[in-house]
Design a protein around this motif. Structure first.
Motif, PDB file in Angstrom:
ATOM      1  N   ASN A  99       0.896  -1.326  -0.198  1.00 33.13           N
ATOM      2  CA  ASN A  99      -0.154   0.007  -0.273  1.00 33.13           C
ATOM      3  C   ASN A  99       0.835   1.318   0.193  1.00 33.13           C
ATOM      4  N   PRO A 100       0.356   2.378  -0.918  1.00 33.92           N
ATOM      5  CA  PRO A 100       0.615   3.619  -0.582  1.00 33.92           C
ATOM      6  C   PRO A 100       0.790   4.098   0.828  1.00 33.92           C
ATOM      7  N   SER A 101       1.947   4.742   1.160  1.00 28.49           N
ATOM      8  CA  SER A 101       1.892   5.442   2.024  1.00 28.49           C
ATOM      9  C   SER A 101       3.292   6.873   2.363  1.00 28.49           C
TER      10      SER A 101
ATOM     11  N   ILE B  89       8.432  -1.582   5.483  1.00 32.06           N
ATOM     12  CA  ILE B  89       8.214  -4.151   5.233  1.00 32.06           C
ATOM     13  C   ILE B  89       8.265  -4.704   6.847  1.00 32.06           C
ATOM     14  N   SER B  90       7.466  -5.527   6.828  1.00 28.98           N
ATOM     15  CA  SER B  90       7.137  -5.802   7.787  1.00 28.98           C
ATOM     16  C   SER B  90       6.925  -7.282   6.988  1.00 28.98           C
ATOM     17  N   PHE B  91       7.629  -8.649   8.071  1.00 27.27           N
ATOM     18  CA  PHE B  91       7.558  -9.944   7.701  1.00 27.27           C
ATOM     19  C   PHE B  91       6.178 -10.392   9.098  1.00 27.27           C
ATOM     20  N   ASP B  92       5.450 -11.240   8.874  1.00 26.07           N
ATOM     21  CA  ASP B  92       5.297 -12.122  10.070  1.00 26.07           C
ATOM     22  C   ASP B  92       5.334 -13.689   9.789  1.00 26.07           C
ATOM     23  N   GLY B  93       5.299 -14.688  10.511  1.00 23.09           N
ATOM     24  CA  GLY B  93       4.483 -15.991  11.465  1.00 23.09           C
ATOM     25  C   GLY B  93       6.406 -16.958  10.498  1.00 23.09           C
TER      26      GLY B  93
ATOM     27  N   SER C  92       5.025   7.555  -4.260  1.00 20.56           N
ATOM     28  CA  SER C  92       4.834   7.493  -2.827  1.00 20.56           C
ATOM     29  C   SER C  92       5.995   6.659  -2.176  1.00 20.56           C
ATOM     30  N   GLY C  93       6.094   6.421  -0.856  1.00 19.60           N
ATOM     31  CA  GLY C  93       6.664   5.418   0.004  1.00 19.60           C
ATOM     32  C   GLY C  93       5.641   4.165  -0.261  1.00 19.60           C
TER      33      GLY C  93
ATOM     34  N   LEU D  75       0.420  -0.787  -9.679  1.00 17.56           N
ATOM     35  CA  LEU D  75       0.740   0.896  -8.390  1.00 17.56           C
ATOM     36  C   LEU D  75       1.183   1.908  -8.917  1.00 17.56           C
ATOM     37  N   GLU D  76       1.930   1.952 -10.153  1.00 15.36           N
ATOM     38  CA  GLU D  76       2.848   2.913 -10.632  1.00 15.36           C
ATOM     39  C   GLU D  76       2.669   2.930 -12.022  1.00 15.36           C
ATOM     40  N   GLY D  77       1.781   2.328 -12.374  1.00 20.67           N
ATOM     41  CA  GLY D  77       1.560   2.792 -14.241  1.00 20.67           C
ATOM     42  C   GLY D  77       3.270   1.671 -14.999  1.00 20.67           C
ATOM     43  N   VAL D  78       3.478   0.949 -14.456  1.00 21.30           N
ATOM     44  CA  VAL D  78       4.965   0.621 -15.305  1.00 21.30           C
ATOM     45  C   VAL D  78       4.802  -1.101 -15.791  1.00 21.30           C
TER      46      VAL D  78
END
Ligand SMILES: C[C@@](CO)(OP(=O)(O)O)[C@H](O)COP(=O)(O)OP(=O)(O)OC[C@H]1O[C@@H](n2ccc(N)nc2=O)[C@H](O)[C@@H]1O
Ligand SMILES: Nc1ncnc2c1ncn2[C@@H]1O[C@H](COP(=O)(O)OP(=O)(O)O)[C@@H](O)[C@H]1O
Length: 282
Positions: free
Chosen positions: A42-44, A49-53, A77-78, A110-113
């Motif tokens: 998601n844009p922010s 960056i995170s991981f779970d599991g 964006s970020g 998301l960035e149209g590439v």
């Protein structure tokens, strides 16, 4: 944006040479399967960056994908990227590579590439990443960068993937190989290509398996124990290991083995089906 990042298994995997850079030339039939991590991109305002599991640390394939994408195309964006891991790591299932390809693909949307412009970035992250931009079934050669997507579909073939809790380093597995005689000519496989279990039974091969089993007797022992208990048609190791793939002609038999194997401590068992993507212009 939420996406699934599927694992792969190598139905056929030969190692046919070593380049001057130390990397090896492979000939491999890849199949994407339904065992998957889940990724939210998601844009922010800033990157997070995170991981779970599972514990995934350091400069992960996801960090590399975001960094390379931004260096190549810039971003508006970020991005907050969260990965729910289910694919065991160091298991020959390509989880890290799949995550990178999924993130590149999401960012491209998301960035149209154009998706086609992701391929040069993919192989810079890892040898299996280009395959995951295609998915499905594909013939993979070179060091992993030459992909021929195949329209073949496996029919009535059911997989059980067993992770015996043993982490195998890909670099270590390659270092064990000491002969590069081809197992067969790739054309023999491509000419006989089919979707049946009998086709698979004929062509299944993994160059790494005897080398890794000789060095890791615990893994060879697991396979012997599970083979004895299983109602599978046949089984093999995926990629550089350590996952074992059991192949069935019916979902019922697969599910029966899944139950039976899950009583074993120290192993993880996953049902997995072949995955195919809608065709797209890449
Ligand atoms: C063996 C295969 C078969 O699909 O995958 P895994 O079973 O590990 O998932 C691949 O060739 C692995 O691909 P991947 O796991 O992306 O490898 P990379 O991160 O690029 O490289 C890790 C290390 O493996 C060795 N390596 C990798 C690819 C290759 N063609 N030759 C190599 O010798 C190199 O020592 C490299 O430093
Ligand atoms: N996104 C990621 N997911 C899993 N492992 C990652 C990731 N990024 C980096 N790694 C590192 O790569 C190693 C190999 O992971 P993985 O790609 O899952 O295995 P394999 O090469 O056997 O298919 C892990 O042990 C971990 O240290």
């Amino acid at each position: 944006m939420k996406i699934f990042s599927c694992a792969k298994i190598n139905l056929y995997l030969d190692v046919v040479g070593r380049d001057t850079d130390g990397y090896h030339f492979i000939e491999s039939l890849f199949q994407e399967v339904s065992l998957a991590d889940e990724i939210e991109v998601n844009p922010s305002e800033s990157d997070f960056i995170s991981f779970d599991g599972m514990l995934v640390e350091g400069d992960t394939t996801v960090h590399k994908a975001l960094r390379l994408f931004r260096e190549s195309f810039g971003t508006k964006s970020g991005y907050t990227i969260h990965v729910k891991k289910r694919i065991p790591m160091g298991a020959g299932l390509g989880g890290g590579s799949s995550n990178a390809a999924a993130v590149l693909s999401a960012l491209a949307v998301l960035e149209g590439v154009e998706k086609a412009s992701l391929f040069p970035l993919a192989s810079r992250i890892g040898s299996d990443v280009p395959f995951f931009l295609w998915g499905g079934m594909a013939w993979v050669s070179g060091k992993g960068e030459k992909i021929t997507p195949l329209s073949c579909r496996l029919e009535d073939v059911y997989f059980l993937i067993v992770y015996p809790g043993i982490h195998v380093s890909t670099a270590w597995a390659y270092s064990l190989i000491n002969d590069y005689r081809p197992h067969t000519h790739p054309q023999n496989i491509l000419d006989s290509l089919g979707g049946s279990l009998d086709f698979l039974r004929k062509i299944v091969y993994n160059k790494f398996q005897p080398f890794v089993f000789a060095a890791r007797e615990d893994l060879a022992r697991w396979k012997a124990i599970l083979d004895r208990e299983s109602g599978a048609e046949f089984s093999f190791m995926s990629g550089s290991g350590s996952s074992l793939v059991y192949v069935y002609s019916s979902a019922e038999r697969r599910d029966a083995d899944r139950k039976c194997f899950s009583y074993q401590r120290d192993i993880q068992v996953f049902s997995a089906d072949p995955v195919y993507r809608p065709s797209e212009k890449g």
